[in-house]
Every structure is written in C-alpha cells, then in structure tokens.
Design a protein around this motif. Sequence first.
Motif, PDB file in Angstrom:
ATOM      1  N   UNK A 219      42.226  45.798  38.770  1.00 29.23           N
ATOM      2  CA  UNK A 219      42.718  44.658  38.018  1.00 29.23           C
ATOM      3  C   UNK A 219      41.458  44.685  36.800  1.00 29.23           C
ATOM      4  N   UNK A 220      40.277  44.475  37.220  1.00 32.16           N
ATOM      5  CA  UNK A 220      39.167  44.525  36.333  1.00 32.16           C
ATOM      6  C   UNK A 220      39.436  45.625  35.184  1.00 32.16           C
ATOM      7  N   UNK A 221      39.730  46.789  35.685  1.00 31.88           N
ATOM      8  CA  UNK A 221      39.655  48.018  34.877  1.00 31.88           C
ATOM      9  C   UNK A 221      40.833  47.933  33.852  1.00 31.88           C
TER      10      UNK A 221
ATOM     11  N   UNK B 195      41.702  41.648  55.306  1.00 28.97           N
ATOM     12  CA  UNK B 195      42.111  42.778  54.149  1.00 28.97           C
ATOM     13  C   UNK B 195      41.258  42.968  53.034  1.00 28.97           C
ATOM     14  N   UNK B 196      39.816  42.565  53.296  1.00 28.41           N
ATOM     15  CA  UNK B 196      39.034  42.348  52.436  1.00 28.41           C
ATOM     16  C   UNK B 196      38.782  43.797  51.374  1.00 28.41           C
ATOM     17  N   UNK B 197      38.919  44.770  52.047  1.00 24.56           N
ATOM     18  CA  UNK B 197      38.618  46.209  51.419  1.00 24.56           C
ATOM     19  C   UNK B 197      39.777  46.521  50.491  1.00 24.56           C
ATOM     20  N   UNK B 198      40.940  45.977  50.964  1.00 26.39           N
ATOM     21  CA  UNK B 198      42.126  46.259  49.959  1.00 26.39           C
ATOM     22  C   UNK B 198      42.076  45.050  48.854  1.00 26.39           C
ATOM     23  N   UNK B 199      41.747  44.102  49.143  1.00 25.40           N
ATOM     24  CA  UNK B 199      41.611  43.071  47.901  1.00 25.40           C
ATOM     25  C   UNK B 199      40.659  43.438  47.084  1.00 25.40           C
ATOM     26  N   UNK B 200      39.310  44.135  47.698  1.00 23.25           N
ATOM     27  CA  UNK B 200      38.214  44.663  46.759  1.00 23.25           C
ATOM     28  C   UNK B 200      38.475  45.440  45.859  1.00 23.25           C
ATOM     29  N   UNK B 201      39.430  46.572  46.348  1.00 24.62           N
ATOM     30  CA  UNK B 201      39.918  47.523  45.489  1.00 24.62           C
ATOM     31  C   UNK B 201      40.979  46.993  44.441  1.00 24.62           C
ATOM     32  N   UNK B 202      41.805  46.408  44.864  1.00 22.34           N
ATOM     33  CA  UNK B 202      42.711  45.713  43.741  1.00 22.34           C
ATOM     34  C   UNK B 202      41.890  44.786  42.845  1.00 22.34           C
ATOM     35  N   UNK B 203      40.979  44.088  43.057  1.00 25.72           N
ATOM     36  CA  UNK B 203      40.162  43.401  42.073  1.00 25.72           C
ATOM     37  C   UNK B 203      39.455  44.460  41.134  1.00 25.72           C
ATOM     38  N   UNK B 204      38.870  45.705  41.713  1.00 31.78           N
ATOM     39  CA  UNK B 204      38.266  46.448  40.726  1.00 31.78           C
ATOM     40  C   UNK B 204      39.554  47.239  39.601  1.00 31.78           C
TER      41      UNK B 204
ATOM     42  N   UNK C 277      39.948  45.154  31.316  1.00 39.09           N
ATOM     43  CA  UNK C 277      39.003  45.741  30.192  1.00 39.09           C
ATOM     44  C   UNK C 277      39.842  46.626  29.260  1.00 39.09           C
ATOM     45  N   UNK C 278      40.569  47.537  29.857  1.00 42.09           N
ATOM     46  CA  UNK C 278      41.119  48.398  28.953  1.00 42.09           C
ATOM     47  C   UNK C 278      42.065  47.759  27.913  1.00 42.09           C
ATOM     48  N   UNK C 279      42.568  46.556  28.372  1.00 43.31           N
ATOM     49  CA  UNK C 279      43.436  46.024  27.428  1.00 43.31           C
ATOM     50  C   UNK C 279      42.572  44.953  26.257  1.00 43.31           C
ATOM     51  N   UNK C 280      41.309  45.111  26.582  1.00 42.63           N
ATOM     52  CA  UNK C 280      40.496  44.282  25.829  1.00 42.63           C
ATOM     53  C   UNK C 280      40.203  42.568  26.171  1.00 42.63           C
ATOM     54  N   UNK C 281      40.428  42.357  27.423  1.00 45.98           N
ATOM     55  CA  UNK C 281      40.233  41.199  28.175  1.00 45.98           C
ATOM     56  C   UNK C 281      38.876  41.191  28.970  1.00 45.98           C
ATOM     57  N   UNK C 282      37.990  40.184  28.918  1.00 42.00           N
ATOM     58  CA  UNK C 282      36.851  39.917  29.613  1.00 42.00           C
ATOM     59  C   UNK C 282      37.139  39.687  30.989  1.00 42.00           C
ATOM     60  N   UNK C 283      36.148  40.074  31.814  1.00 43.49           N
ATOM     61  CA  UNK C 283      36.245  40.001  33.313  1.00 43.49           C
ATOM     62  C   UNK C 283      34.963  39.478  33.760  1.00 43.49           C
ATOM     63  N   UNK C 284      34.971  38.776  34.773  1.00 46.52           N
ATOM     64  CA  UNK C 284      33.836  38.353  35.720  1.00 46.52           C
ATOM     65  C   UNK C 284      33.987  38.441  37.041  1.00 46.52           C
TER      66      UNK C 284
ATOM     67  N   UNK D  38      42.172  31.623  33.269  1.00 51.04           N
ATOM     68  CA  UNK D  38      41.671  32.493  34.259  1.00 51.04           C
ATOM     69  C   UNK D  38      42.418  32.759  35.334  1.00 51.04           C
ATOM     70  N   UNK D  39      42.542  34.311  35.567  1.00 43.34           N
ATOM     71  CA  UNK D  39      43.335  34.793  36.675  1.00 43.34           C
ATOM     72  C   UNK D  39      42.552  35.914  37.384  1.00 43.34           C
ATOM     73  N   UNK D  40      43.023  36.229  38.573  1.00 44.62           N
ATOM     74  CA  UNK D  40      42.229  37.351  39.305  1.00 44.62           C
ATOM     75  C   UNK D  40      42.548  37.651  40.668  1.00 44.62           C
ATOM     76  N   UNK D  41      41.865  38.346  41.401  1.00 47.04           N
ATOM     77  CA  UNK D  41      41.994  38.639  42.542  1.00 47.04           C
ATOM     78  C   UNK D  41      40.600  37.875  43.404  1.00 47.04           C
TER      79      UNK D  41
END
Length: 140
Positions: free
Chosen positions: A96-98, A85-94, A101-108, A74-77
């Motif tokens: 990263x999720x995109x 820096x929450x807003x920047x990290x939140x944007x990076x998280x989304x 998902x495009x590569x076929x990996x699940x996210x939570x 499991x890796x993530x933001x």
Amino acid sequence: MHDKLKWRPFWATHVGAMKGCLDFLNIPMSDAWLVGGIGHAFIMNINDNVSAAGPTVWNTEMMMLLGHNLGFHVSGVFAWKSDPQFEIKQKLAWETARRALDQGFPCYGWELGIAEYYVVCGYDSFGYYYSGIGTAEYEI
C-alpha cells in the motif's frame, strides 16, 4: 524517492509524521492548528502504569479520523505484532505504501526504527527509506 517528504521534529512523533506529510502536500497549517484539530492537544498521554511509554500505548485512531476537519484524510493498513495475520498485514502495508508513493501521496508508519512514528520517503529494490527519530537523512 520523495526528497521533500520528511518527518518534522515533534515530541509527539505521530504529529511530526502528519506534519511532514502535510508539508509535502503543500497544505499550510500551523503546528497549533494541527495539534488542536486532530485532538492531540486534549489527550492525557499517560498509560495505566504511568510510565514513560504512555504516549506510545494509547489508541491514536481519533487523530487520523479528525484530519478530515482540517482538510486531509488518513487511511492505511493497521495491525499489531500479536495479530495472527500480522505478516500478511505487514506485507499489505508495504504494498500500500509503495502504491501511494508511486502516486505522489505521502506515507508514514509506526515502529520502523524504535517505537515511534516515521515518514516513509521512498523505496528501491532493497527496501524502504524513512525519516524520523534516530535516522540520519534517510535510513533503509
């Protein structure tokens, strides 16, 4: 949209998110093996105030770190709303999720609805779809 990627009902929603992701990846694992292997079975889920919020206030990092013992990673933001820096990290998280998902990996993720874990099932130009407590099939 990954239609087969769904949160699995567990009282511990973090475990339900992990289980949904493992099922999506076709990694066979019993509920008991998962809960024991990531250490959740051995945690006292109470906080300093002994309130109902206990299971949501402790650091679950060990659950993600112990996944390698069971054959997954499991890796993530990670960020708290109080981070400067929450807003920047939140944007990076989304973003990263995109990519995942495009590569076929699940996210939570955490607190996409209420203060619980949700599986991110897909996205479109309007937002992200997720599965978990309080959602019908999918919710934007």
